[in-house]
Design an enzyme around this catalytic site. Structure first.
Site, mmCIF file in Angstrom:
data_model
loop_
_atom_site.group_PDB
_atom_site.id
_atom_site.type_symbol
_atom_site.label_atom_id
_atom_site.label_comp_id
_atom_site.label_asym_id
_atom_site.label_seq_id
_atom_site.Cartn_x
_atom_site.Cartn_y
_atom_site.Cartn_z
ATOM 1 N N LEU A 16 -24.666 43.566 -4.820
ATOM 2 C CA LEU A 16 -25.096 42.862 -6.019
ATOM 3 C C LEU A 16 -26.384 41.954 -5.809
ATOM 4 O O LEU A 16 -27.264 41.847 -6.684
ATOM 5 C CB LEU A 16 -23.888 41.851 -6.535
ATOM 6 C CG LEU A 16 -22.693 42.584 -6.813
ATOM 7 C CD1 LEU A 16 -21.601 41.659 -7.196
ATOM 8 C CD2 LEU A 16 -23.252 43.534 -8.363
ATOM 9 N N GLY A 17 -26.317 41.317 -4.601
ATOM 10 C CA GLY A 17 -27.566 40.410 -4.568
ATOM 11 C C GLY A 17 -27.311 39.587 -3.070
ATOM 12 O O GLY A 17 -26.284 39.729 -2.312
ATOM 13 N N GLY A 27 -27.802 35.698 -1.449
ATOM 14 C CA GLY A 27 -27.955 34.334 -1.594
ATOM 15 C C GLY A 27 -28.426 33.750 -0.230
ATOM 16 O O GLY A 27 -28.704 34.481 0.712
ATOM 17 N N ALA A 28 -28.516 32.411 -0.251
ATOM 18 C CA ALA A 28 -29.108 31.925 0.932
ATOM 19 C C ALA A 28 -28.097 31.987 2.257
ATOM 20 O O ALA A 28 -28.464 31.836 3.244
ATOM 21 C CB ALA A 28 -29.461 30.411 0.671
ATOM 22 N N ASN A 29 -26.921 31.864 1.833
ATOM 23 C CA ASN A 29 -25.626 31.823 2.785
ATOM 24 C C ASN A 29 -25.099 33.275 3.078
ATOM 25 O O ASN A 29 -24.265 33.333 3.934
ATOM 26 C CB ASN A 29 -24.836 30.986 2.663
ATOM 27 C CG ASN A 29 -25.198 29.458 2.393
ATOM 28 O OD1 ASN A 29 -26.205 29.289 2.809
ATOM 29 N ND2 ASN A 29 -24.350 28.853 1.765
ATOM 30 N N GLY A 30 -25.590 34.202 2.330
ATOM 31 C CA GLY A 30 -24.895 35.516 2.385
ATOM 32 C C GLY A 30 -25.135 36.647 1.487
ATOM 33 O O GLY A 30 -26.103 36.441 0.612
ATOM 34 N N VAL A 58 -23.949 39.384 -1.301
ATOM 35 C CA VAL A 58 -22.684 39.375 -2.259
ATOM 36 C C VAL A 58 -22.680 40.819 -2.651
ATOM 37 O O VAL A 58 -23.404 41.334 -2.964
ATOM 38 C CB VAL A 58 -23.026 38.582 -3.966
ATOM 39 C CG1 VAL A 58 -21.797 38.628 -4.525
ATOM 40 C CG2 VAL A 58 -23.182 37.025 -3.468
ATOM 41 N N LYS A 104 -18.354 37.627 -1.398
ATOM 42 C CA LYS A 104 -19.741 37.005 -0.666
ATOM 43 C C LYS A 104 -19.293 37.008 0.625
ATOM 44 O O LYS A 104 -18.160 36.446 1.373
ATOM 45 C CB LYS A 104 -19.917 35.737 -1.232
ATOM 46 C CG LYS A 104 -21.117 35.091 -0.476
ATOM 47 C CD LYS A 104 -21.591 33.851 -1.426
ATOM 48 C CE LYS A 104 -22.904 33.430 -0.744
ATOM 49 N NZ LYS A 104 -23.452 32.533 -1.445
ATOM 50 N N ASP A 117 -28.641 24.096 -7.261
ATOM 51 C CA ASP A 117 -29.603 25.095 -7.215
ATOM 52 C C ASP A 117 -29.809 26.092 -8.242
ATOM 53 O O ASP A 117 -29.460 27.251 -8.226
ATOM 54 C CB ASP A 117 -29.375 26.054 -5.686
ATOM 55 C CG ASP A 117 -30.454 26.959 -5.428
ATOM 56 O OD1 ASP A 117 -31.663 26.724 -6.068
ATOM 57 O OD2 ASP A 117 -30.378 27.916 -4.586
#
Lengths: 311, 237
Positions: A30-31, A33-36, A38, A51, A142
Protein backbone atom coordinates in the site's frame (compact mmCIF):
# COMPACT_ATOMS: atom_id res chain seq x y z
CA UNK A 1 15.68 8.64 7.05
CA UNK A 2 13.61 6.19 5.12
CA UNK A 3 14.59 2.69 5.96
CA UNK A 4 14.49 0.82 2.73
CA UNK A 5 14.72 -2.93 2.93
CA UNK A 6 13.85 -5.79 0.69
CA UNK A 7 11.10 -8.13 1.75
CA UNK A 8 10.36 -11.53 0.28
CA UNK A 9 6.72 -10.60 -0.14
CA UNK A 10 4.64 -11.77 -3.05
CA UNK A 11 0.90 -11.81 -3.46
CA UNK A 12 -0.36 -14.90 -1.72
CA UNK A 13 2.56 -15.38 0.68
CA UNK A 14 1.65 -15.63 4.34
CA UNK A 15 2.92 -13.66 7.32
CA UNK A 16 2.62 -15.58 10.58
CA UNK A 17 2.84 -13.96 13.99
CA UNK A 18 5.51 -15.43 16.24
CA UNK A 19 3.67 -14.77 19.51
CA UNK A 20 -0.03 -14.89 18.68
CA UNK A 21 0.14 -17.03 15.54
CA UNK A 22 -2.15 -14.87 13.39
CA UNK A 23 -2.01 -15.78 9.68
CA UNK A 24 -2.07 -12.88 7.24
CA UNK A 25 -2.23 -13.35 3.47
CA UNK A 26 -0.36 -10.71 1.48
CA UNK A 27 -2.32 -8.87 -1.21
CA UNK A 28 -0.20 -5.91 -2.24
CA UNK A 29 2.01 -3.06 -1.07
CA UNK A 30 0.00 0.00 0.00
CA UNK A 31 2.77 2.40 0.77
CA UNK A 32 6.02 3.18 2.50
CA UNK A 33 6.40 5.32 5.61
CA UNK A 34 9.50 6.48 7.42
CA UNK A 35 9.46 3.49 9.77
CA UNK A 36 8.42 0.72 7.43
CA UNK A 37 6.17 -0.67 4.74
CA UNK A 38 2.40 -0.88 4.78
CA UNK A 39 0.91 -3.95 3.13
CA UNK A 40 -2.67 -4.88 2.38
CA UNK A 41 -3.37 -8.29 3.92
CA UNK A 42 -6.38 -10.49 4.54
CA UNK A 43 -7.29 -12.71 7.48
CA UNK A 44 -10.61 -14.55 7.86
CA UNK A 45 -12.08 -12.71 4.85
CA UNK A 46 -11.28 -9.36 6.38
CA UNK A 47 -8.90 -6.74 5.03
CA UNK A 48 -6.22 -5.19 7.19
CA UNK A 49 -3.35 -2.82 6.65
CA UNK A 50 -0.19 -4.38 8.05
CA UNK A 51 2.79 -2.22 8.86
CA UNK A 52 6.09 -4.02 8.99
CA UNK A 53 9.26 -2.34 10.20
CA UNK A 54 12.92 -3.10 10.48
CA UNK A 55 13.59 -1.39 13.75
CA UNK A 56 11.66 -2.88 16.67
CA UNK A 57 12.15 0.21 18.82
CA UNK A 58 10.90 2.71 16.23
CA UNK A 59 7.85 0.64 15.42
CA UNK A 60 7.11 -0.05 19.07
CA UNK A 61 7.24 3.64 19.84
CA UNK A 62 4.59 4.17 17.17
CA UNK A 63 2.50 1.32 18.58
CA UNK A 64 2.70 2.89 22.04
CA UNK A 65 1.29 6.12 20.64
CA UNK A 66 -1.55 4.22 18.97
CA UNK A 67 -2.30 2.39 22.20
CA UNK A 68 -2.38 5.59 24.19
CA UNK A 69 -4.81 7.02 21.64
CA UNK A 70 -6.95 3.90 21.67
CA UNK A 71 -7.67 4.47 25.35
CA UNK A 72 -9.08 7.92 24.59
CA UNK A 73 -11.96 9.27 22.57
CA UNK A 74 -10.30 8.38 19.27
CA UNK A 75 -11.37 4.77 19.79
CA UNK A 76 -14.55 4.79 17.73
CA UNK A 77 -13.49 1.62 16.06
CA UNK A 78 -10.16 0.54 17.40
CA UNK A 79 -7.50 1.39 14.88
CA UNK A 80 -4.82 -0.95 16.18
CA UNK A 81 -5.71 -4.63 15.78
CA UNK A 82 -2.71 -6.85 16.41
CA UNK A 83 0.95 -6.53 17.37
CA UNK A 84 3.44 -9.30 16.66
CA UNK A 85 6.74 -10.34 15.09
CA UNK A 86 7.28 -12.25 11.90
CA UNK A 87 10.18 -14.62 11.35
CA UNK A 88 10.96 -14.43 7.64
CA UNK A 89 11.94 -17.55 5.68
CA UNK A 90 15.49 -16.18 5.85
CA UNK A 91 15.32 -16.25 9.63
CA UNK A 92 15.10 -12.48 10.12
CA UNK A 93 12.73 -11.23 12.81
CA UNK A 94 10.63 -8.27 11.78
CA UNK A 95 8.11 -6.52 14.04
CA UNK A 96 4.68 -5.68 12.62
CA UNK A 97 1.27 -4.44 13.63
CA UNK A 98 -2.09 -4.53 11.87
CA UNK A 99 -4.67 -1.78 11.64
CA UNK A 100 -8.11 -1.24 10.27
CA UNK A 101 -7.88 -0.90 6.49
CA UNK A 102 -9.53 2.20 5.10
CA UNK A 103 -10.20 2.22 1.39
CA UNK A 104 -10.05 5.61 -0.19
CA UNK A 105 -8.15 8.33 -1.99
CA UNK A 106 -5.79 11.05 -0.90
CA UNK A 107 -7.42 14.48 -0.56
CA UNK A 108 -6.05 15.84 -3.79
CA UNK A 109 -7.29 12.88 -5.84
CA UNK A 110 -10.62 12.99 -4.04
CA UNK A 111 -11.17 16.66 -4.93
CA UNK A 112 -10.24 16.02 -8.55
CA UNK A 113 -12.63 13.09 -8.76
CA UNK A 114 -15.57 14.38 -6.76
CA UNK A 115 -15.23 18.13 -7.14
CA UNK A 116 -13.86 21.01 -5.11
CA UNK A 117 -17.23 21.48 -3.41
CA UNK A 118 -16.07 18.81 -1.00
CA UNK A 119 -13.13 20.87 0.24
CA UNK A 120 -14.84 22.67 3.15
CA UNK A 121 -16.21 19.40 4.51
CA UNK A 122 -12.92 17.50 4.16
CA UNK A 123 -11.18 20.32 5.98
CA UNK A 124 -13.75 20.28 8.74
CA UNK A 125 -13.60 16.51 9.22
CA UNK A 126 -9.83 16.61 9.33
CA UNK A 127 -9.79 19.46 11.85
CA UNK A 128 -12.22 17.56 14.04
CA UNK A 129 -9.99 14.48 14.06
CA UNK A 130 -7.04 16.67 14.98
CA UNK A 131 -9.12 18.32 17.70
CA UNK A 132 -9.86 14.93 19.26
CA UNK A 133 -6.16 14.09 19.28
CA UNK A 134 -5.32 17.41 20.90
CA UNK A 135 -7.92 16.88 23.56
CA UNK A 136 -6.29 13.56 24.39
CA UNK A 137 -2.95 15.33 24.88
CA UNK A 138 -1.34 14.33 21.59
CA UNK A 139 -0.60 15.87 18.23
CA UNK A 140 -0.40 14.08 14.90
CA UNK A 141 2.96 15.66 14.03
CA UNK A 142 3.59 14.54 10.47
CA UNK A 143 0.40 15.87 8.88
CA UNK A 144 0.66 15.73 5.10
CA UNK A 145 -1.24 14.66 2.00
CA UNK A 146 0.24 11.16 2.10
CA UNK A 147 -0.97 10.52 5.65
CA UNK A 148 -4.65 11.25 5.08
CA UNK A 149 -7.18 8.98 3.41
CA UNK A 150 -10.61 10.14 2.31
CA UNK A 151 -13.23 7.41 2.32
CA UNK A 152 -16.83 7.57 1.20
CA UNK A 153 -18.72 10.86 1.44
CA UNK A 154 -15.75 12.84 2.65
CA UNK A 155 -14.92 10.67 5.62
CA UNK A 156 -11.37 11.55 6.62
CA UNK A 157 -8.99 9.10 8.23
CA UNK A 158 -5.49 9.78 9.54
CA UNK A 159 -3.00 7.03 8.80
CA UNK A 160 0.64 6.49 9.78
CA UNK A 161 1.03 7.68 13.36
CA UNK A 162 4.85 7.66 13.18
CA UNK A 163 4.92 11.36 14.02
CA UNK A 164 2.35 11.29 16.82
CA UNK A 165 3.87 13.10 19.80
CA UNK A 166 2.67 13.95 23.28
CA UNK A 167 2.05 17.66 23.74
CA UNK A 168 5.11 19.35 25.18
CA UNK A 169 7.68 16.96 23.70
CA UNK A 170 9.80 17.42 20.58
CA UNK A 171 7.90 16.52 17.39
CA UNK A 172 9.06 13.03 16.49
CA UNK A 173 8.76 13.04 12.75
CA UNK A 174 7.93 15.76 10.28
CA UNK A 175 8.15 16.69 6.62
CA UNK A 176 10.06 19.89 5.88
CA UNK A 177 7.53 21.71 3.76
CA UNK A 178 4.77 21.20 6.37
CA UNK A 179 7.06 22.03 9.29
CA UNK A 180 6.57 25.20 11.33
CA UNK A 181 10.29 25.40 12.09
CA UNK A 182 11.22 25.16 8.42
CA UNK A 183 9.15 28.29 7.68
CA UNK A 184 10.65 30.21 10.64
CA UNK A 185 7.24 30.32 12.25
CA UNK A 186 7.97 28.71 15.59
CA UNK A 187 9.44 25.81 17.49
CA UNK A 188 9.32 22.06 16.97
CA UNK A 189 7.78 21.50 20.37
CA UNK A 190 4.54 19.56 20.02
CA UNK A 191 1.47 21.76 20.52
CA UNK A 192 -1.93 21.96 18.84
CA UNK A 193 -0.72 24.95 16.81
CA UNK A 194 1.96 22.77 15.22
CA UNK A 195 -0.68 20.53 13.59
CA UNK A 196 -2.79 23.53 12.57
CA UNK A 197 0.19 25.10 10.85
CA UNK A 198 0.70 21.90 8.85
CA UNK A 199 -3.00 21.87 8.03
CA UNK A 200 -2.71 25.37 6.56
CA UNK A 201 0.26 24.30 4.44
CA UNK A 202 -1.81 21.31 3.35
CA UNK A 203 -4.44 23.72 1.97
CA UNK A 204 -1.75 25.32 -0.18
CA UNK A 205 -0.47 21.91 -1.17
CA UNK A 206 -3.96 21.01 -2.40
CA UNK A 207 -4.56 24.02 -4.64
CA UNK A 208 -1.10 25.36 -5.45
CA UNK A 209 1.30 22.42 -5.13
CA UNK A 210 3.70 23.58 -7.81
CA UNK A 211 3.95 27.15 -6.58
CA UNK A 212 4.47 25.95 -3.01
CA UNK A 213 7.26 23.65 -4.07
CA UNK A 214 8.89 26.42 -6.06
CA UNK A 215 8.61 28.85 -3.17
CA UNK A 216 10.40 26.47 -0.82
CA UNK A 217 13.10 25.90 -3.41
CA UNK A 218 13.72 29.52 -4.31
CA UNK A 219 13.54 31.28 -0.97
CA UNK A 220 16.66 31.61 1.13
CA UNK A 221 16.20 29.76 4.43
CA UNK A 222 16.09 32.99 6.44
CA UNK A 223 13.39 34.42 4.17
CA UNK A 224 10.85 31.67 4.64
CA UNK A 225 7.97 33.32 6.47
CA UNK A 226 4.23 33.57 7.13
CA UNK A 227 4.12 36.52 4.72
CA UNK A 228 5.39 34.38 1.85
CA UNK A 229 2.87 31.64 2.63
CA UNK A 230 0.03 34.14 2.90
CA UNK A 231 1.07 35.76 -0.37
CA UNK A 232 0.66 32.39 -2.03
CA UNK A 233 -2.70 31.83 -0.33
CA UNK A 234 -3.92 35.18 -1.66
CA UNK A 235 -3.03 34.14 -5.20
CA UNK A 236 -5.11 30.99 -4.82
CA UNK A 237 -8.77 31.66 -5.63
CA UNK A 238 -10.09 28.51 -3.92
CA UNK A 239 -8.68 29.72 -0.62
CA UNK A 240 -10.16 33.23 -0.80
CA UNK A 241 -12.86 32.56 1.83
CA UNK A 242 -10.28 31.11 4.21
CA UNK A 243 -7.59 33.77 4.15
CA UNK A 244 -8.24 35.02 7.66
CA UNK A 245 -8.49 31.49 9.00
CA UNK A 246 -5.20 30.55 7.32
CA UNK A 247 -3.45 33.58 8.74
CA UNK A 248 -4.59 32.56 12.21
CA UNK A 249 -3.42 28.99 11.66
CA UNK A 250 -0.03 30.13 10.35
CA UNK A 251 0.50 32.53 13.22
CA UNK A 252 -0.61 30.00 15.84
CA UNK A 253 -3.48 32.03 17.24
CA UNK A 254 -6.00 29.22 17.54
CA UNK A 255 -5.94 27.75 21.04
CA UNK A 256 -6.56 24.17 19.95
CA UNK A 257 -7.91 22.03 17.14
CA UNK A 258 -11.48 22.37 18.37
CA UNK A 259 -11.46 26.16 18.18
CA UNK A 260 -9.91 26.00 14.72
CA UNK A 261 -12.55 23.49 13.64
CA UNK A 262 -15.45 25.62 14.81
CA UNK A 263 -14.00 28.71 13.11
CA UNK A 264 -13.66 26.66 9.91
CA UNK A 265 -17.22 25.41 10.29
CA UNK A 266 -18.54 28.95 10.64
CA UNK A 267 -16.78 29.88 7.41
CA UNK A 268 -18.06 26.84 5.56
CA UNK A 269 -21.66 27.65 6.49
CA UNK A 270 -21.40 31.42 6.37
CA UNK A 271 -20.10 31.19 2.86
CA UNK A 272 -23.24 29.46 1.72
CA UNK A 273 -25.58 31.91 3.46
CA UNK A 274 -23.44 34.81 2.29
CA UNK A 275 -23.72 33.61 -1.27
CA UNK A 276 -27.50 33.62 -0.84
CA UNK A 277 -27.73 36.91 0.99
CA UNK A 278 -25.57 38.63 -1.59
CA UNK A 279 -28.38 38.36 -4.11
CA UNK A 280 -31.01 39.76 -1.77
CA UNK A 281 -29.49 43.16 -1.12
CA UNK A 282 -29.50 43.90 -4.83
CA UNK A 283 -33.27 43.93 -5.17
CA UNK A 284 -33.62 45.21 -1.64
CA UNK A 285 -31.41 48.14 -2.47
CA UNK A 286 -33.50 48.91 -5.53
CA UNK A 287 -36.69 48.74 -3.46
CA UNK A 288 -35.23 50.95 -0.78
CA UNK A 289 -34.02 53.41 -3.38
CA UNK A 290 -37.46 53.50 -5.01
CA UNK A 291 -39.21 53.99 -1.71
CA UNK A 292 -36.72 56.65 -0.68
CA UNK A 293 -37.20 58.51 -3.93
CA UNK A 294 -40.98 58.29 -3.68
CA UNK A 295 -40.75 59.41 -0.07
CA UNK A 296 -38.63 62.35 -1.18
CA UNK A 297 -41.06 63.26 -3.93
CA UNK A 298 -44.11 63.01 -1.69
CA UNK A 299 -42.31 64.96 1.04
CA UNK A 300 -41.35 67.76 -1.31
CA UNK A 301 -44.84 67.77 -2.75
CA UNK A 302 -46.16 67.99 0.75
CA UNK A 303 -43.79 70.84 1.58
CA UNK A 304 -44.71 72.62 -1.60
CA UNK A 305 -48.33 72.03 -0.88
CA UNK A 306 -47.89 73.23 2.69
CA UNK A 307 -46.10 76.35 1.48
CA UNK A 308 -48.89 76.93 -1.03
CA UNK A 309 -51.39 76.51 1.67
CA UNK A 310 -49.59 79.06 3.78
CA UNK A 311 -49.86 81.58 1.06
CA UNK B 1 25.13 11.93 25.81
CA UNK B 2 27.89 13.11 23.56
CA UNK B 3 28.08 13.18 19.79
CA UNK B 4 30.41 14.50 17.13
CA UNK B 5 28.96 15.21 13.73
CA UNK B 6 31.52 15.48 10.96
CA UNK B 7 30.48 17.12 7.69
CA UNK B 8 33.02 16.67 4.92
CA UNK B 9 33.32 16.27 1.17
CA UNK B 10 36.64 14.57 0.75
CA UNK B 11 39.37 12.33 1.99
CA UNK B 12 41.66 13.22 4.83
CA UNK B 13 45.19 13.86 3.60
CA UNK B 14 47.25 15.08 6.56
CA UNK B 15 48.14 13.67 9.94
CA UNK B 16 46.73 10.75 11.86
CA UNK B 17 44.03 8.49 10.46
CA UNK B 18 40.50 9.77 11.14
CA UNK B 19 39.43 6.19 11.78
CA UNK B 20 41.82 5.92 14.71
CA UNK B 21 40.64 9.31 15.98
CA UNK B 22 37.00 8.17 15.76
CA UNK B 23 37.82 5.05 17.74
CA UNK B 24 39.37 7.32 20.40
CA UNK B 25 36.13 9.28 20.53
CA UNK B 26 34.13 6.12 20.98
CA UNK B 27 36.32 5.01 23.86
CA UNK B 28 35.52 8.35 25.53
CA UNK B 29 31.80 7.64 25.16
CA UNK B 30 31.35 10.00 22.20
CA UNK B 31 29.48 8.72 19.14
CA UNK B 32 30.78 9.93 15.77
CA UNK B 33 28.36 10.56 12.90
CA UNK B 34 29.60 11.45 9.44
CA UNK B 35 27.82 13.17 6.56
CA UNK B 36 29.50 13.18 3.18
CA UNK B 37 28.35 15.99 0.89
CA UNK B 38 28.43 14.67 -2.66
CA UNK B 39 27.21 17.57 -4.80
CA UNK B 40 29.73 17.29 -7.59
CA UNK B 41 30.80 13.74 -7.10
CA UNK B 42 34.36 14.64 -6.13
CA UNK B 43 34.21 12.31 -3.15
CA UNK B 44 35.11 9.15 -5.03
CA UNK B 45 34.99 5.58 -3.90
CA UNK B 46 37.87 5.95 -1.49
CA UNK B 47 36.33 8.99 0.17
CA UNK B 48 32.98 7.25 0.55
CA UNK B 49 34.49 4.20 2.17
CA UNK B 50 36.52 6.40 4.53
CA UNK B 51 33.34 8.13 5.63
CA UNK B 52 31.63 4.86 6.42
CA UNK B 53 34.73 3.58 8.22
CA UNK B 54 34.98 6.67 10.43
CA UNK B 55 31.35 6.26 11.52
CA UNK B 56 31.77 2.56 12.12
CA UNK B 57 34.85 3.13 14.27
CA UNK B 58 33.07 5.92 16.10
CA UNK B 59 29.94 3.88 16.78
CA UNK B 60 27.77 6.27 14.77
CA UNK B 61 25.99 6.58 11.44
CA UNK B 62 27.12 7.72 8.03
CA UNK B 63 25.22 9.13 5.07
CA UNK B 64 26.14 10.52 1.68
CA UNK B 65 23.80 13.36 0.69
CA UNK B 66 23.35 16.43 -1.52
CA UNK B 67 23.92 19.81 0.13
CA UNK B 68 20.20 20.60 -0.03
CA UNK B 69 19.37 17.52 2.04
CA UNK B 70 21.82 18.45 4.79
CA UNK B 71 19.35 20.00 7.23
CA UNK B 72 16.99 17.06 7.22
CA UNK B 73 19.83 14.52 7.40
CA UNK B 74 21.72 16.15 10.25
CA UNK B 75 18.57 16.48 12.32
CA UNK B 76 17.49 12.87 11.75
CA UNK B 77 20.95 11.40 12.37
CA UNK B 78 21.35 13.21 15.64
CA UNK B 79 17.99 11.95 16.82
CA UNK B 80 18.65 8.44 15.61
CA UNK B 81 21.99 8.33 17.40
CA UNK B 82 20.42 9.46 20.66
CA UNK B 83 17.94 6.59 20.34
CA UNK B 84 20.75 4.15 19.57
CA UNK B 85 22.86 5.26 22.50
CA UNK B 86 19.93 4.72 24.82
CA UNK B 87 19.09 1.44 23.15
CA UNK B 88 22.61 0.19 23.79
CA UNK B 89 22.44 1.18 27.44
CA UNK B 90 19.02 -0.44 27.86
CA UNK B 91 20.20 -3.57 26.12
CA UNK B 92 23.10 -3.84 28.54
CA UNK B 93 20.65 -3.52 31.43
CA UNK B 94 18.36 -6.15 29.96
CA UNK B 95 21.24 -8.51 29.56
CA UNK B 96 22.28 -8.21 33.18
CA UNK B 97 18.71 -8.46 34.50
CA UNK B 98 17.04 -10.95 32.19
CA UNK B 99 19.84 -12.56 30.28
CA UNK B 100 18.16 -11.36 27.10
CA UNK B 101 20.47 -9.85 24.58
CA UNK B 102 17.98 -7.73 22.69
CA UNK B 103 14.77 -5.78 22.93
CA UNK B 104 13.42 -7.86 20.04
CA UNK B 105 13.52 -10.96 22.22
CA UNK B 106 10.88 -9.50 24.52
CA UNK B 107 7.21 -10.27 23.84
CA UNK B 108 5.34 -7.27 22.36
CA UNK B 109 3.65 -6.17 25.62
CA UNK B 110 6.89 -6.06 27.61
CA UNK B 111 8.63 -4.43 24.68
CA UNK B 112 6.03 -1.68 24.79
CA UNK B 113 6.92 -0.87 28.39
CA UNK B 114 10.65 -0.84 27.73
CA UNK B 115 10.29 1.40 24.68
CA UNK B 116 8.14 3.81 26.69
CA UNK B 117 11.02 4.26 29.11
CA UNK B 118 13.47 4.62 26.23
CA UNK B 119 11.36 7.30 24.58
CA UNK B 120 11.24 9.16 27.85
CA UNK B 121 15.03 9.02 28.17
CA UNK B 122 15.44 10.09 24.54
CA UNK B 123 13.42 13.22 25.31
CA UNK B 124 14.88 14.13 28.66
CA UNK B 125 18.57 13.21 28.83
CA UNK B 126 21.18 15.90 28.36
CA UNK B 127 22.84 16.06 24.95
CA UNK B 128 25.99 17.65 23.58
CA UNK B 129 26.63 17.71 19.85
CA UNK B 130 29.93 19.01 18.49
CA UNK B 131 29.77 19.77 14.78
CA UNK B 132 33.04 19.45 12.93
CA UNK B 133 32.92 21.14 9.56
CA UNK B 134 35.35 20.50 6.75
CA UNK B 135 36.21 24.00 5.50
CA UNK B 136 38.65 23.06 2.79
CA UNK B 137 38.33 24.99 -0.48
CA UNK B 138 35.91 22.59 -2.16
CA UNK B 139 33.41 23.01 0.67
CA UNK B 140 33.05 26.78 0.15
CA UNK B 141 29.87 26.67 -1.98
CA UNK B 142 28.24 24.34 0.54
CA UNK B 143 28.83 26.35 3.68
CA UNK B 144 25.50 28.18 3.41
CA UNK B 145 23.72 24.82 3.48
CA UNK B 146 25.88 23.77 6.42
CA UNK B 147 24.87 26.88 8.37
CA UNK B 148 21.24 26.26 7.59
CA UNK B 149 21.58 22.69 8.82
CA UNK B 150 23.14 23.89 12.08
CA UNK B 151 20.28 26.34 12.67
CA UNK B 152 17.79 23.62 11.87
CA UNK B 153 19.46 21.20 14.26
CA UNK B 154 19.37 23.77 17.03
CA UNK B 155 15.65 24.21 16.43
CA UNK B 156 15.02 20.49 16.80
CA UNK B 157 17.22 20.22 19.87
CA UNK B 158 15.44 23.13 21.53
CA UNK B 159 12.18 21.19 21.30
CA UNK B 160 13.63 18.47 23.55
CA UNK B 161 12.81 18.46 27.22
CA UNK B 162 16.43 17.71 28.17
CA UNK B 163 19.26 20.24 28.00
CA UNK B 164 20.85 20.28 24.56
CA UNK B 165 24.01 22.08 23.58
CA UNK B 166 25.99 22.42 20.39
CA UNK B 167 29.49 23.58 19.60
CA UNK B 168 30.92 24.17 16.13
CA UNK B 169 34.46 23.55 14.92
CA UNK B 170 35.97 23.91 11.48
CA UNK B 171 39.17 22.63 9.96
CA UNK B 172 41.78 23.44 8.85
CA UNK B 173 42.49 26.83 10.42
CA UNK B 174 43.99 29.76 8.53
CA UNK B 175 47.27 29.58 10.44
CA UNK B 176 47.94 25.92 9.83
CA UNK B 177 46.03 24.83 12.93
CA UNK B 178 44.35 21.46 12.59
CA UNK B 179 41.07 22.68 13.92
CA UNK B 180 39.44 25.92 15.10
CA UNK B 181 36.59 26.37 17.56
CA UNK B 182 34.04 28.61 15.79
CA UNK B 183 31.32 28.50 18.44
CA UNK B 184 31.63 27.14 21.97
CA UNK B 185 28.88 25.23 23.81
CA UNK B 186 25.58 27.01 23.52
CA UNK B 187 21.88 26.22 23.87
CA UNK B 188 20.71 28.79 21.34
CA UNK B 189 21.87 30.63 18.25
CA UNK B 190 20.27 33.96 19.03
CA UNK B 191 22.68 36.77 18.28
CA UNK B 192 24.95 34.53 16.23
CA UNK B 193 24.83 36.27 12.84
CA UNK B 194 27.18 33.95 11.02
CA UNK B 195 29.00 30.90 12.26
CA UNK B 196 31.67 31.01 9.58
CA UNK B 197 32.70 34.59 9.01
CA UNK B 198 35.36 34.97 6.31
CA UNK B 199 37.12 31.65 6.36
CA UNK B 200 40.55 31.28 4.87
CA UNK B 201 40.23 28.09 3.02
CA UNK B 202 43.24 25.97 2.31
CA UNK B 203 43.61 22.75 0.47
CA UNK B 204 44.58 20.32 3.20
CA UNK B 205 42.07 18.13 4.99
CA UNK B 206 43.44 17.08 8.40
CA UNK B 207 40.31 15.17 9.40
CA UNK B 208 42.04 12.88 11.92
CA UNK B 209 43.89 15.56 13.91
CA UNK B 210 40.75 17.74 13.86
CA UNK B 211 38.65 14.93 15.31
CA UNK B 212 41.22 14.43 18.07
CA UNK B 213 41.03 18.16 18.92
CA UNK B 214 37.27 17.91 19.31
CA UNK B 215 37.60 14.88 21.58
CA UNK B 216 40.08 16.84 23.69
CA UNK B 217 37.66 19.75 23.88
CA UNK B 218 34.97 17.40 25.17
CA UNK B 219 37.33 16.12 27.86
CA UNK B 220 38.45 19.63 28.86
CA UNK B 221 34.99 21.09 29.06
CA UNK B 222 33.63 18.19 31.06
CA UNK B 223 36.42 18.48 33.63
CA UNK B 224 35.87 22.26 33.76
CA UNK B 225 32.21 21.60 34.38
CA UNK B 226 33.01 19.30 37.25
CA UNK B 227 35.11 22.02 38.87
CA UNK B 228 32.39 24.59 38.30
CA UNK B 229 29.76 22.22 39.66
CA UNK B 230 31.78 21.86 42.81
CA UNK B 231 31.98 25.64 43.17
CA UNK B 232 28.65 27.13 42.19
CA UNK B 233 26.13 24.51 41.20
CA UNK B 234 25.11 23.48 37.77
CA UNK B 235 22.41 25.91 36.72
CA UNK B 236 25.01 28.59 36.10
CA UNK B 237 26.50 26.81 33.13
Amino acid sequence: MTTSFKLPLKKGSVIVGKWKHGHYRVERLLGEGANGKVILVSKDWQWYALKIGQDAVDLQSEINALKALASTSMARDSYLKDVDDWVTPQGKELPFYTMRYVKGLDMSAYLTQHGEDWFPLLGLNLLRSLGELHQAGWIFGDLKLENIIVGQYGDVELIDFGGATQIGKGVKQFTEIYDRGYWNCGSRTADAQYDLFSFAVLCLQLFAPRKLHQLSKELLPQNRSIEELMELAKETPQLAPYLKWLEQAFSGSFKHGKEAASAWRMLAHQRRSLAKSKKTPRWLKVMIAISLISLGISASLYVLDYAGLLK
Amino acid sequence: MKQILLITDGCSNVGMSPIVAAAHAKSEGIAVNVVGVVDHGELGEYGASEIHEIARAGGGLSRLVQAKELAQTVQMMTRKTVVQTIQLAVQRELQSVLGNDSIEALPPEKRGEVVKVMDELTETSGLQVALLIDASASMRPKLASVEEAIHDLMLSLQARAGKSEIAVFHFPGSKQEDCVLSLDWTTHLKGVPSIFPKLHMSGTTPTGPALMKVVEHFIESSSQRKEMDGMIGDDVI
